[in-house]
Design a protein around this motif. Structure first.
Motif, PDB file in Angstrom:
ATOM      1  N   ASN A 105      49.548   8.184  88.515  1.00 25.77           N
ATOM      2  CA  ASN A 105      48.254   7.528  88.327  1.00 25.77           C
ATOM      3  C   ASN A 105      47.703   7.781  86.925  1.00 25.77           C
ATOM      4  O   ASN A 105      48.247   8.556  86.149  1.00 25.77           O
ATOM      5  N   ARG A 163      45.040   9.343  85.902  1.00 28.52           N
ATOM      6  CA  ARG A 163      44.602  10.735  85.649  1.00 28.52           C
ATOM      7  C   ARG A 163      45.791  11.597  85.229  1.00 28.52           C
ATOM      8  O   ARG A 163      45.689  12.409  84.306  1.00 28.52           O
ATOM      9  N   SER A 164      46.910  11.412  85.897  1.00 31.47           N
ATOM     10  CA  SER A 164      48.107  12.182  85.562  1.00 31.47           C
ATOM     11  C   SER A 164      48.578  11.862  84.143  1.00 31.47           C
ATOM     12  O   SER A 164      48.958  12.762  83.394  1.00 31.47           O
ATOM     13  N   SER A 215      44.564  21.967  84.512  1.00 30.41           N
ATOM     14  CA  SER A 215      44.435  20.702  85.231  1.00 30.41           C
ATOM     15  C   SER A 215      45.776  19.989  85.308  1.00 30.41           C
ATOM     16  O   SER A 215      46.182  19.492  86.369  1.00 30.41           O
TER      17      SER A 215
END
Length: 93
Positions: A2, A4-5, A74
């Motif tokens: 996705n 965010r990744s 993260s």
């Protein structure tokens, strides 16, 4: 993968590149030493075999750690989550 990744991956890679270039210039370390120190710093391992020796590199390291560790954690969390969810699906079959 996705969005965010991808953002975390490119941010982490960019931080490693930034650290490698900066330490190579400020500390006159080899490319491998500079990359190694960047990885060790961002992952908070801190072996202690290399350390910044100039005021400029110490200041850079302080800011690098403050921003970099959050991004690194993260990113590594996303990687771990993908691994755990992937291995968990395999076991359920």
């Amino acid at each position: 993968m996705n969005i965010r990744s991808w953002v975390l991956l490119t941010s982490f890679a960019g931080l490693l590149l930034l650290g490698t270039l900066t330490y190579h210039a400020l500390e006159d370390w080899s490319w491998v030493q500079s990359f190694y120190f960047s990885v060790v710093t961002l992952t908070t391992v801190g072996y202690g075999d290399l350390a910044p020796t100039t005021d400029g590199s110490r200041l850079f390291t302080s800011v690098y750690i403050l921003f970099g560790v959050a991004i690194a954690i993260s990113f590594l969390g996303v990687v771990a989550n993908k691994y755990v969810s992937h291995t968990g699906r395999r076991r359920k079959k």
